[in-house]
Design an enzyme around this catalytic site. Sequence first.
Site, PDB file in Angstrom:
ATOM      1  N   LEU A  37       8.384  -7.431   6.022  1.00 51.02           N
ATOM      2  CA  LEU A  37       7.850  -9.011   5.868  1.00 51.02           C
ATOM      3  C   LEU A  37       7.339  -9.011   4.578  1.00 51.02           C
ATOM      4  O   LEU A  37       7.230 -10.144   3.899  1.00 51.02           O
ATOM      5  CB  LEU A  37       6.721  -9.355   6.972  1.00 51.02           C
ATOM      6  CG  LEU A  37       7.282  -9.679   8.186  1.00 51.02           C
ATOM      7  CD1 LEU A  37       5.960  -9.971   9.138  1.00 51.02           C
ATOM      8  CD2 LEU A  37       8.072 -10.779   8.456  1.00 51.02           C
ATOM      9  N   GLY A  38       7.064  -7.892   3.921  1.00 49.29           N
ATOM     10  CA  GLY A  38       6.387  -8.226   2.581  1.00 49.29           C
ATOM     11  C   GLY A  38       5.468  -6.708   1.987  1.00 49.29           C
ATOM     12  O   GLY A  38       5.423  -6.106   3.014  1.00 49.29           O
ATOM     13  N   GLY A  40       1.900  -5.549   0.087  1.00 55.24           N
ATOM     14  CA  GLY A  40       0.693  -5.664  -0.318  1.00 55.24           C
ATOM     15  C   GLY A  40       0.324  -4.459  -1.256  1.00 55.24           C
ATOM     16  O   GLY A  40       0.792  -3.419  -1.376  1.00 55.24           O
ATOM     17  N   ALA A  41      -1.020  -4.651  -1.905  1.00 57.81           N
ATOM     18  CA  ALA A  41      -1.554  -3.632  -2.585  1.00 57.81           C
ATOM     19  C   ALA A  41      -1.882  -2.317  -1.590  1.00 57.81           C
ATOM     20  O   ALA A  41      -2.184  -1.395  -2.200  1.00 57.81           O
ATOM     21  CB  ALA A  41      -2.932  -4.322  -3.339  1.00 57.81           C
ATOM     22  N   VAL A  45       4.078  -4.458   5.237  1.00 58.16           N
ATOM     23  CA  VAL A  45       4.054  -5.229   6.612  1.00 58.16           C
ATOM     24  C   VAL A  45       5.552  -5.295   7.170  1.00 58.16           C
ATOM     25  O   VAL A  45       6.390  -5.893   6.235  1.00 58.16           O
ATOM     26  CB  VAL A  45       3.216  -6.786   6.248  1.00 58.16           C
ATOM     27  CG1 VAL A  45       3.337  -7.245   7.789  1.00 58.16           C
ATOM     28  CG2 VAL A  45       1.922  -6.554   5.823  1.00 58.16           C
ATOM     29  N   ASP A 149      -8.772 -12.617  -2.426  1.00 61.60           N
ATOM     30  CA  ASP A 149      -7.393 -13.076  -2.910  1.00 61.60           C
ATOM     31  C   ASP A 149      -6.974 -14.428  -2.143  1.00 61.60           C
ATOM     32  O   ASP A 149      -5.949 -14.247  -1.385  1.00 61.60           O
ATOM     33  CB  ASP A 149      -6.690 -12.158  -2.791  1.00 61.60           C
ATOM     34  CG  ASP A 149      -5.435 -12.205  -3.516  1.00 61.60           C
ATOM     35  OD1 ASP A 149      -5.213 -12.939  -4.496  1.00 61.60           O
ATOM     36  OD2 ASP A 149      -4.276 -11.341  -3.281  1.00 61.60           O
TER      37      ASP A 149
END
Length: 335
Positions: A37-38, A40-41, A45, A149
């Site tokens: 899904l993506g 991140g820092a 995910v 964020d």
Amino acid sequence: MMEKTNLHSKNQAFNLPAGTKWTGKWNKNPYKIIKKLGNGATGTVYLVETRSGQRAVKIGENKLSLTSEVNVLKAFSKVRGNVLGPSLLDVDDLVWKGEVYPFFCMEYLEGETLLEFSRKRGTEWVPVFIVQLLGDLDRLHQEGWVFGDLKPDNLIITGPPSRVRWFDVGGTTKQGRAIKEYTEFYDRGYWGLGDRKAEPSYDLFAAAMIFIETAYPRRFEKTSGTAGDRSLDLLKRYIANSAPLLPYKKVLLQALKGQYPNAQIMKKDLMQTIEHHTSRQKSETPSSPNRSKAAARPIQKKKKLKEKPSYRTEIILTASFLFLSSVLYFMGQWM
């Protein structure tokens, strides 16, 4: 050389292919990756298949990288009627190619981002989503956290009924500390309009910037060297040049200046503005034509008028619906 090998090995958990299966080291729950899904820092995910259906899993490099997010999601679960973020379902370790990676499993939220939704269905929806967002932020702030964020990419519209939710809490920070993750456009420090201390007004600035961004086809940038009062003047011009934003100018400017001590006060002001704007649009609606004049018109012309709906009437009806939705949501917050 050893460090490079180890780093490469660590990155394997962030590029797992579809179909990868594993069982949690401690809780023994099985998972199968559907797709990524993506990134991140703090980790990657994935959409996964579990015994109870599709869920989202975030895999990190180490436990410390995910501890804050897990704590936030746990705090959400204690909030009555939690709709703040995805529900936390499992926390465990993944053993992959001799390395151990922490992960947590959460509810999978399916929908469109706030920008996608507003650009497809119109900015008339934005005020009610911001009202919902402010109610959620107030709950988060009362728990002692700041989202940090806050940006459209972290907001998703689920439904029906349409509801704004957030799904990435990686930047959430304990109040009083320094914001650990931010995106420049929504960061008051970037605009020279405040510091990066985790406090409610930091999130409210970001909420105002999200509102402003929905009125434009693409994100604008500040002029090089612009900061402080010059930044505020620039943002004022963007608000003044947008018909959807102009009615909310006062609320937006107060948020940009950091004048709201908490989200509940900003939410109340926004709802009052929605009510005033809706009432004003109703009063400006042209009165129905005189029956005798209408009767004197040719029948064909009359039919033509019926076939062409009034754009202004549609806007007023939409605004009325949004205000009613806001009132119902506001009442629900206190039940």
